[in-house]
Motif scaffolding. Sequence first.
Motif, PDB file in Angstrom:
ATOM      1  N   UNK A 211       0.797  -1.222   0.000  1.00  0.00           N
ATOM      2  CA  UNK A 211       0.000   0.000   0.000  1.00  0.00           C
ATOM      3  C   UNK A 211       0.834   1.279   0.000  1.00  0.00           C
ATOM      4  N   UNK A 212       2.113   1.176   0.361  1.00  0.00           N
ATOM      5  CA  UNK A 212       2.975   2.362   0.401  1.00  0.00           C
ATOM      6  C   UNK A 212       4.155   2.217  -0.551  1.00  0.00           C
ATOM      7  N   UNK A 238      -1.077   0.287  -6.456  1.00  0.00           N
ATOM      8  CA  UNK A 238      -1.251   1.691  -6.079  1.00  0.00           C
ATOM      9  C   UNK A 238      -1.708   2.489  -7.294  1.00  0.00           C
ATOM     10  N   UNK A 239      -2.916   3.035  -7.213  1.00  0.00           N
ATOM     11  CA  UNK A 239      -3.508   3.740  -8.355  1.00  0.00           C
ATOM     12  C   UNK A 239      -4.412   4.856  -7.847  1.00  0.00           C
ATOM     13  N   UNK A 240      -5.511   5.097  -8.563  1.00  0.00           N
ATOM     14  CA  UNK A 240      -6.384   6.218  -8.227  1.00  0.00           C
ATOM     15  C   UNK A 240      -6.974   6.147  -6.835  1.00  0.00           C
ATOM     16  N   UNK A 292       4.858   2.943 -10.597  1.00  0.00           N
ATOM     17  CA  UNK A 292       4.166   2.036 -11.511  1.00  0.00           C
ATOM     18  C   UNK A 292       3.273   2.848 -12.445  1.00  0.00           C
ATOM     19  N   UNK A 293       2.926   2.267 -13.617  1.00  0.00           N
ATOM     20  CA  UNK A 293       2.166   3.011 -14.616  1.00  0.00           C
ATOM     21  C   UNK A 293       0.812   3.468 -14.082  1.00  0.00           C
ATOM     22  N   UNK A 294       0.134   2.624 -13.301  1.00  0.00           N
ATOM     23  CA  UNK A 294      -1.162   3.023 -12.739  1.00  0.00           C
ATOM     24  C   UNK A 294      -0.995   4.181 -11.762  1.00  0.00           C
ATOM     25  N   UNK A 295       0.103   4.180 -11.011  1.00  0.00           N
ATOM     26  CA  UNK A 295       0.373   5.269 -10.068  1.00  0.00           C
ATOM     27  C   UNK A 295       0.705   6.552 -10.814  1.00  0.00           C
ATOM     28  N   UNK A 296       1.494   6.440 -11.878  1.00  0.00           N
ATOM     29  CA  UNK A 296       1.831   7.617 -12.692  1.00  0.00           C
ATOM     30  C   UNK A 296       0.571   8.210 -13.295  1.00  0.00           C
ATOM     31  N   UNK A 344      -6.915   0.791 -15.341  1.00  0.00           N
ATOM     32  CA  UNK A 344      -7.025   2.050 -14.607  1.00  0.00           C
ATOM     33  C   UNK A 344      -7.715   3.119 -15.446  1.00  0.00           C
ATOM     34  N   UNK A 345      -7.378   3.224 -16.739  1.00  0.00           N
ATOM     35  CA  UNK A 345      -8.022   4.224 -17.576  1.00  0.00           C
ATOM     36  C   UNK A 345      -9.473   3.866 -17.879  1.00  0.00           C
TER      37      UNK A 345
END
Length: 645
Positions: A211-212, A238-240, A292-296, A344-345
Amino acid sequence: MQELWHNQSGRLFLWVPFLMAFGAGLYFNLSFEPNVFLCICCALIAICFAVYKAPIFIRAISLFVFGFCYAAIFTHVINTPQIPHDLHDIKITGTVKNIDYTPDKSRLYIQTKAENIHAGTGNAIIRVSVKNDLLLPNVGDEIKAAVGLFKPNGADAPESFDYARWAYFNHLTSTGYLTEYEVVSLANENDISTIRNNLHKKANSFLVDTLVLGYKNAVPTNDEPIWTATGVGHVWSISGFHITLVSGWLFAIFYLIFRSIPVITKRMPARIPALICAWFGLLFYLFLSGCDVATVRAFIMATLVFAAFIFGRNAISMRNICIAYCIIFFMNPHFVMQPGFQLSFAAIFGLIWLWNEVKPKMPRNKLLKITYTAALTSIIATIFTAPFVIAHFYSIPIYGLIGNLILLPVFSIAIMPLIMIGILTVLFGYTYPIKLSEDIYQFLLTIGNKIAELPYATLDMPYIPNIALVFIILGFACLMFIRPIRIKINYILFVTFVTIGITITAFQPRPLFYATEDHELVAFVNDAGKLEFSKSRASNHYFTFDTWKQINNEQTGTKNIRRTPTNGIWRYDTTNFNLVYIQKFVPLKNNIVSLCKDENIDYIVSYFNINAPKCNHKILRKGFVIYPSGKVTYVHHNRPWHNPH
């Protein structure tokens, strides 16, 4: 029609990222490599047509061509070093760049000279597995190590996951194992990787890791199916969800601080410095989580929202998410092929469409309003992500709504806050918040297990061909981006395109025979529709068994059925073709002449390379599948990421 077209003029930009993504997707799925210099010329021409006032149709084609060419150019620019073949028991010297922690082993990411592993020039990143009973080096340490390295495998079937391509675009040269090492020099303890490593050691909690710190594989292996079946598996990436919570907490803290400083509030609203400080806090969280891409994606979206609030603009809009999409596409066009990016998108597009375009009526009762909002959000996110979940994982959780309504709020209001507090207190040796969060996790795991044990918790789904997925995506794009006037043309187009995609999927035949690139492993579909393999185990093709089972709509993780040969020959007779497979040399030598002459044999497949000029029309080479009609479709391994040279 003219009125309808005029009504879309302000929304045409929303199609830009999709057109470029479709172009890039075509490039990544080609069976050959286009000329890079021709791609550069076409990209420049496409930019000219896209920028200047050409007709809309021409500009759309230009964007598609640009996406295709940009992906081709990017592929040759990054030029990730690749090993020509597997390497065993070699000595390397390199720097530990990262460590990925899992329940049973750890993975070291080591940067070394490419020439040390026969991978060309420059620096190469290798990932080696280390058993957890071995004392690990620190991130940043320079080490000498004895390793074995494996060349990343290509796809096991047409349109299936290509690990070699994924590794190439994630700058990973090879995977392997480490047997021993010695530290040459210690790390510089001032970079973000060292901070991540120290937090991992001090916290000693997989919840902190996931989570962190962004370690996706730290969740206990036995727990993963439960979270997948309950529809909350996205919590471990880790994402939205995480960025929204962290940004909200940071803004609230800084807002209260700046509200109490009159010198600032007299000159500007307290929200402006609070948003700026919260953004820097998010930036630190982005790097702390591993980028990570979802975090970015979530961070870029949060940045656009913060900027909109500062300048008094509409914060959450389709245009903003399309801008974020384009930014990430230019960072790495291969992201459009990766599940994290797509899921994510898809979710955020669906939610923005729901709340900005549909604008559902809310009940007046506050409790009902919260419940209705949570349920509607979960339903829309599930619908919009379903095609990608099915396409990548061949199954879908049925009780995702129940899981999200029950489990997700507890993650939001209990586990995440405790973990964030815990990473601060653990620096002073106080671990109670982390221990409490782990107790709550165990309670949620019990509830999740009950949900996962319900009948049909996970429903197996058929393989979706790429062309079918394109039609389904077009349907969702029409639903979101086309603004209707009197007739709900967006809904009509949505139903039409999705129906076409489902129809293609329903009538897509499944292969009857599978073969790997080296023909070490093959599979036959028996009369019961189940796969039988030439081997029950194959270390070089560990994941191939599950890939073929998923395409054949079978449960993974089950026993691999081995087909028994007769005198060293596997014979396979079907309605439209007959085939023989030979794995050992003696049966091949004794039977190749008669098999070539046998008119009832359509195909010959062997583990050995056969040189028989009069029989070449029967001999099948490389990786392929055969469909019930007898059509042979090859799995191409001649792209730049397959190291064809």
